[in-house]
Structures are given as C-alpha cells and as structure tokens.
Design an enzyme around this catalytic site. Structure first.
Site, PDB file in Angstrom:
ATOM      1  CB  THR A   1      -0.904   4.698  19.355  1.00  0.00           C
ATOM      2  OG1 THR A   1      -1.552   5.581  20.271  1.00  0.00           O
ATOM      3  CG2 THR A   1       0.589   4.863  19.477  1.00  0.00           C
ATOM      4  CG  ASP A   2      -1.027   5.459  13.058  1.00  0.00           C
ATOM      5  OD1 ASP A   2      -0.621   6.458  13.679  1.00  0.00           O
ATOM      6  OD2 ASP A   2      -1.795   5.541  12.084  1.00  0.00           O
TER       7      ASP A   2
ATOM      8  CB  SER B   1      -4.561  12.581  15.827  1.00  0.00           C
ATOM      9  OG  SER B   1      -5.373  12.137  14.776  1.00  0.00           O
TER      10      SER B   1
ATOM     11  N   GLY C   1      -3.633  -2.002  18.177  1.00  0.00           N
ATOM     12  CA  GLY C   1      -3.811  -2.150  16.726  1.00  0.00           C
ATOM     13  C   GLY C   1      -2.954  -1.144  15.981  1.00  0.00           C
TER      14      GLY C   1
ATOM     15  CD  GLN D   1      -9.695   5.439   9.996  1.00  0.00           C
ATOM     16  OE1 GLN D   1     -10.131   4.298  10.104  1.00  0.00           O
ATOM     17  NE2 GLN D   1      -9.073   5.861   8.919  1.00  0.00           N
TER      18      GLN D   1
ATOM     19  CE  LYS E   1      -2.398   1.733   3.609  1.00  0.00           C
ATOM     20  NZ  LYS E   1      -3.531   1.935   4.543  1.00  0.00           N
TER      21      LYS E   1
ATOM     22  CG  ASN F   1     -13.428  13.830  19.887  1.00  0.00           C
ATOM     23  OD1 ASN F   1     -12.488  13.035  19.781  1.00  0.00           O
ATOM     24  ND2 ASN F   1     -13.570  14.856  19.092  1.00  0.00           N
TER      25      ASN F   1
END
Ligand code: NAD
Length: 321
Positions: free
Chosen positions: A221-222, A199, A292, A138, A67, A159
């Site tokens: 968290t990526d 984020s 994830g 998302q 990707k 939020n």
C-alpha cells in the site's frame, strides 16, 4: 558527474548493503537529521503513464537528490519494465549534479530492505514460518531479504492469482526452504512473520486470521485507496512506519485512521526503534505491524551506496557536465 547504469547495479548492490543504507536512513529520519520533501505523482495524459518525483535530504549522510520515474503500462509490449525510475544525486554543498543512477533494481532492493529492517527490529527472535501474501515482481526480493533476518524453516504463501505462486516456490527453493501454498486462514494460523506485497485495493488479511505474536510488514500500500489488511488489525497491533505523514495519507494506516480506529499519535517510526528511543515489541504476544510506504530517502540511500561502490570498483562512468 558520474553515471551508474541500470545494468551495473546487480553486480554492485547486495541485500546487506541495501539493508545497511535503509536502516541508517530510517534512524536519521527519526532523529530529524533527514527529511523527505512532498511527493509529486501525476497522470501525464500520455501513454497512460503515471510520473512523479520522490526527493529529500539526509543531512547526516549528505545525500541530496530525487528519484524520478513512474509507471508506463505499455512498456511490457516494448520489452521494457512497466515501472521505470532513475535517481539523481546532487552535491549538498554546491547543488551540482553529482550522479545519475539506474533506479529500477534499487527500488526493489530498498523496498525489500525496509521490510527486512522491520523484521530485524520488531519480529520475535524465535520466528520459524514466513508467510507471503503476493507473488509479483517484488515478492521474490522481499523473501530473499527477509530470510536473512531470522532462522526461518519454511515459507508459506497466498496470492489472488494462484498461477503466480510458482515465483514464491522457486524463490524458496533457491533459498533452500520448503514452500507450501495455503489459504489465508492457514497463513494467519501458521506464519510468525507475514509480508504483504500486492496491488490490492481491498483488505486481504482479516484481523481474526492473525495470531498474537505475529509481525506483519504491509509493503504493497503506497497510494491512496490501496489496502491489504482489515483496518481493525491496526487497532490491535503496535503500528510502525517509515514516515508517519505518509502512512496516514497513502499507507496501510490510511483506512484505520479514516475509520477512527487509530490516530497518527498511535503510529511510531521504525527509526525510533533502530535508534533505541522506542522499545519496539514489548512482549511475545504483541502483534507488530510495519506500514512500509516507501520514501525518497530510501532511494537516495541505496543509490548513494551503489555510487560509492561503483567509484571504488572503477565501474562508474565519469562525464563532464
Ligand atoms: P506486480 O504487478 O508484479 O504484482 C502484483 C501483485 O499483486 C501480484 O501478486 C498480484 O497477484 C497481486 N494483485 C494484483 N491485483 C490484486 C488485487 N486486486 N487484490 C489482491 N492482489 C492483487 O507488482 P510488484 O512489482 O510485485 O509490486 C507489488 C505492489 O508493491 C505494487 O502495488 C507496488 O505499487 C507496491 N510497491 C510498494 C513499494 C513500497 O515502498 N511500499 C515499493 C515498490 C512497489
């Protein structure tokens, strides 16, 4: 080769098909049948863009590809989504390009499928209240996929930017569930399953706010530096992830590992639970936490499923290449 345009994906892919593709590739990863290659992510010095590749090979499903895409902050002004991605699939026997598949909607579907797979395999069977932290793009996908896994009776949410909570309320209403905006103490006290998809670069949910028996899917968290929960929570929880190598470097576990609260050996792959080689949750009082991080093999799995559906339905475009 085939082309499946972005605009065709919505009519092809369902939450169920995305769930099946992601569950299967997590299991293949855990068996060693599928491997993610090192991720490339670079600021290209143009348009403030972050660009990169996530790639891998699933020997079981014969999915080889990547990707490619990233984040273009100025896109909104051009009427485009800031996150852009395309998936390239290659013939594993010849290396020829097999397909190009639009990757934007697929990214949301595969990310939501990952937390849904964690709920299926790790949450208590009797959960009733779903807690959402985050109300961005998302979050709606996450909620829709999660409620298919258990008989949820209510959604609650928090939020940082309260004006965005209408997205959670609208999605819950679409799913026929009541929604209540709550503070984080109430969220931890009431929710049986918590999904965080923000984020954030600081902990939002604190250890003391989470009750025994909760399942948490940390999905935001990526990247190195991002964070959604207090690291101590990971020391109290049974921690699972898509890929351990990524979890300790750029996933939610990075902070607990850096602080010496857990080691990589304390983290298990969700695929092992799917495969039955790890027992998963062992009591109703366990806190289970799924980190994830998002792996390239998820993208290849859903893109390949979308391609097969498009070929079956005659909507894939065939070109000489
Ligand atoms: P979005 O921009 O639409 O929404 C961002 C969300 O984060 C909103 O709820 C916003 O209020 C919240 N937020 C922003 N800054 C914050 C802060 N400092 N503290 C707390 N909350 C904050 O983004 P999205 O498309 O909904 O994606 C959410 C996150 O999920 C992103 O960080 C993205 O990188 C990540 N993501 C992860 C995966 C994965 O596989 N793990 C896949 C896709 C996206």
């Amino acid at each position: 080769m085939w082309i499946v345009p972005e605009a065709a994906i919505a009519d092809l892919m369902t939450e169920e098909a995305s769930f099946a593709a992601v569950e299967s590739v997590f299991a293949a990863m855990s068996r060693g049948d599928a491997v993610n290659f090192p991720v490339i992510r670079e600021a290209i010095g143009h348009a403030d863009a972050l660009y990169g590749f996530k790639s891998g090979f699933d020997r079981a499903g014969l999915n080889l590809g990547l990707k490619s895409g990233g984040y273009w902050p100025g896109n909104m002004d051009k009427g485009l989504t800031n996150h852009q991605s395309s998936v390239f699939l290659f013939d594993a026997d010849t290396g020829q390009c097999r397909a190009v598949v639009g990757g934007n909607l697929l990214t949301a579907l595969r990310t939501a499928a990952a937390s849904a797979v964690s709920i299926r395999h790790l949450a208590r069977p009797d959960v009733k209240v779903l807690g959402m932290i985050g109300a961005g793009h998302q979050s709606a996908f996450q909620m829709r996929a999660a409620v298919k896994q258990r008989d949820f009776e209510k959604v609650i949410g928090w939020n940082l930017h309260p004006e965005m909570l209408s997205r959670l309320a609208d999605t819950a209403s679409e799913l026929g569930l009541p929604f209540e905006a709550v503070d984080l103490d109430q969220l931890g006290a009431q929710a049986d399953v918590i999904i965080s998809i923000t984020s954030s670069f600081d902990p939002i949910l604190m250890d003391a706010q989470v009750r025994p028996g909760t399942h948490i899917a940390c999905m935001g968290t990526d990247t190195i530096g991002k964070q959604e929960v207090e690291p101590r929570l990971l020391a109290r929880a049974q921690v699972f992830t898509d890929e351990i190598a990524q979890s300790v470097i750029l996933g939610e576990a990075q902070h607990a590992v850096k602080d010496g609260l857990i080691t990589a050996q304390a983290i298990s792959e969700l695929g092992a639970v799917i495969d039955g080689t790890h027992p998963g949750r062992t009591s109703d009082d366990d806190i289970t936490l799924f980190d994830g991080t998002g792996v390239g093999l998820q993208d290849l799995a859903v893109a390949s499923a979308a391609l097969e559906l498009a070929i079956q339905r005659g909507t894939a475009i065939e070109v000489d290449f």
